[in-house]
Scaffold this motif. Structure first.
Motif, short mmCIF file in Angstrom:
data_model
loop_
_atom_site.label_atom_id
_atom_site.label_comp_id
_atom_site.label_asym_id
_atom_site.label_seq_id
_atom_site.Cartn_x
_atom_site.Cartn_y
_atom_site.Cartn_z
N ILE A 294 38.61 43.93 31.71
CA ILE A 294 39.44 44.03 32.92
C ILE A 294 39.61 45.48 33.37
N GLN A 295 39.47 46.43 32.45
CA GLN A 295 39.50 47.83 32.88
C GLN A 295 38.19 48.22 33.58
N ALA A 296 37.06 47.72 33.05
CA ALA A 296 35.76 48.06 33.63
C ALA A 296 35.48 47.28 34.91
N ALA A 297 35.71 45.96 34.89
CA ALA A 297 35.36 45.11 36.02
C ALA A 297 36.45 45.06 37.09
N TRP A 298 37.71 45.17 36.66
CA TRP A 298 38.81 45.08 37.62
C TRP A 298 39.38 46.45 37.98
N LEU A 308 48.89 42.52 31.24
CA LEU A 308 48.20 41.28 31.60
C LEU A 308 47.86 40.45 30.36
N LEU A 309 47.65 41.10 29.24
CA LEU A 309 47.23 40.39 28.04
C LEU A 309 48.39 40.02 27.11
N ILE A 310 49.59 40.44 27.45
CA ILE A 310 50.73 40.21 26.55
C ILE A 310 51.11 38.73 26.47
N ALA A 352 37.81 30.89 35.62
CA ALA A 352 38.32 30.93 37.00
C ALA A 352 38.95 32.27 37.34
N ALA A 353 39.16 33.13 36.32
CA ALA A 353 39.77 34.45 36.56
C ALA A 353 38.68 35.45 36.91
N GLU A 357 42.65 39.54 41.97
CA GLU A 357 43.63 38.74 42.71
C GLU A 357 44.01 37.47 41.95
N ARG A 358 43.17 37.08 41.03
CA ARG A 358 43.46 35.89 40.23
C ARG A 358 44.02 36.26 38.86
N TRP A 359 44.77 37.34 38.82
CA TRP A 359 45.35 37.81 37.57
C TRP A 359 46.24 36.76 36.91
#
Length: 449
Positions: A294-298, A308-310, A352-353, A357-359
């Protein structure tokens, strides 16, 4: 071989249970809280960016390679005694890390932390398994271990980031020391689990080849996750495979083997060991993958990624508190099926994520995966700690935790590689498919109790 058991008082039972919880929290907090403090360590001690991996690997290598030895020593010396040695040693090493003025000293004391963690971790599960004769008490303790582990995962990153940004990275090491010391005090309060086994001989050849083999294999897997030196990686893995093959041959012929191969005839124990490997590969490997992805792609920051991962940890806590007490009396098989099914559904939901925007889909999927993990891992922990009986609880815990740590090392190496490929979508789909294979392997285990 002989053994003695001392009946507990209610107060001693409670203190022993808290020793187990605190020992589990210490191991969880060390990893989860330290991760966000790593950049600050590199800056303060003026080392290269490569130093980040050394801070982690200097701890992981001795931990993964010495767990089997730690479990074996626990059955020889007594679970309580080794728990106390591990906890006090871990606390002293943490304090030494906090006081380190050079990067070299820090790495040295991180190695010491890993050694003492390898003594402490198997004894946590061994005491949970053989320290409580009442099955209901035992189930409650093992389930609360999962809950406290989830709490450590949830609080650790936030607490580690807060301490690193305010007091400084050294505070992260100061954090775990008093917890470990308290655990050592509580475990010596008397009560359940005071079972000591004595083995007639010491399997020196088995200890040396087993430890050396695990060390080489784990080192090779770590290098595979961060290096492109194919020759080094191949050499380490080949040496590790050769040493582990020698270990198996030695154990087959030994009169007093460190790891009697007959334990694998127990289908429930073997199932828990396989499930432990798949558990760490899938659940913790996925968290590592998503943190990078998510850091690289988002393009999100490290702190945003952590938030987000908690939900994974929150799902773990809630399932342990609300669902597991209902499922535990109904047996491990139901928990394995229900937990792996939930984890598989959450993993599929990840597909689906696709965009930032689909966080909310990512957060929901992580919550479901965390809940499923809490359910099936509690069953695996319970089976691993009880299926071989009280006299071999340390050995069982050592094998099980070794399987878990190797699974985590393999997961981080494989999924870490997928997180860094140029085609991020392909890497994401491949990672999801591998995680689904892990949940299928867990569902297929022979766990019953």
């Amino acid at each position: 071989m002989s053994s003695t058991t001392i009946a507990p008082s209610r107060t001693a039972w409670s203190m022993r249970a808290w020793a187990i919880y605190l020992g589990w929290i210490v191991i969880t907090l060390d990893g989860s809280a330290l991760n966000l403090a790593l950049p600050a360590i590199v800056r303060d001690l003026r080392t290269s960016a490569d130093g980040i991996s050394w801070v982690v690997d200097a701890y992981t290598l001795p931990l993964a390679s010495l767990l089997l030895l730690g479990g074996s020593l626990g059955d020889r010396l007594g679970a309580e005694r080794l728990f106390r040695i591990g906890a006090i040693g871990f606390a002293a090493s943490s304090i030494a890390c906090a006081l380190s003025e050079t990067f070299g000293l820090l790495i040295g004391f991180r190695v010491a932390q890993g050694v003492f963690a390898a003594l402490l971790l198997p004894m946590v599960l061994a005491l949970a398994g053989k320290g409580f004769e009442d099955p209901k008490q035992r189930s409650r303790v093992v389930n609360l271990m999962t809950l406290f582990g989830g709490a450590g995962m949830a609080v650790g990153p936030l607490l580690g980031g807060l301490l690193a940004d305010t007091t400084g990275w050294r505070a992260v090491f100061w954090l775990t020391a008093p917890i470990a010391i308290t655990a050592a005090i509580f475990v010596g309060a008397g009560g359940p689990g005071r079972i000591r086994s004595y083995r007639a001989r010491f399997d020196l050849a088995g200890q040396l080849t087993g430890t050396a083999g695990l060390l080489a294999v784990v080192a090779g897997l770590i290098e595979a996750g961060r290096s492109t030196d194919v020759a080094l990686i191949t050499t380490l893995l080949v040496i590790g495979a050769a040493m582990l093959t020698s270990f198996v041959l030695i154990e087959r012929r030994s009169r007093a083997p460190m790891m009697p191969l007959g334990v694998f005839r127990n289908k429930e124990f073997t199932g828990s060991a396989i499930g432990g490997f798949a558990f760490q590969f899938g659940a913790y490997g996925l968290q590592f993958f998503l943190a990078l992805y998510i850091q690289a792609a988002w393009g999100v920051s490290a702190l945003t990624g952590g938030l987000l991962l908690i939900s994974f940890a929150i799902g773990t806590i809630l399932a342990s508190a609300l669902i597991n007490p209902y499922l535990l009396p109904r047996g491990g098989r139901l928990m394995i099926v229900a937990g792996s099914a939930a984890a598989a559904c959450g993993t599929l939901l990840l597909l689906a994520a696709t965009t930032p925007e689909r966080w909310w889909i990512l957060v929901t999927a992580e919550f479901v995966i965390g809940a499923g993990t809490a359910i099936y891992s509690t069953a695996l922990n319970k089976t691993a700690s009880t299926s071989l009986g009280g006299e071999s609880a340390g050995l069982a815990s050592g094998i099980y935790n070794t399987s878990r740590q190797v699974g985590q090392a393999v997961g981080i190496a494989v999924l870490g590689a997928l997180a860094t490929i140029e085609d991020t979508r392909f890497g994401f789909i491949a990672a999801v498919l591998l995680i689904l294979c892990c949940t299928a392997a867990i569902a297929a285990t022979r766990v019953r109790n």
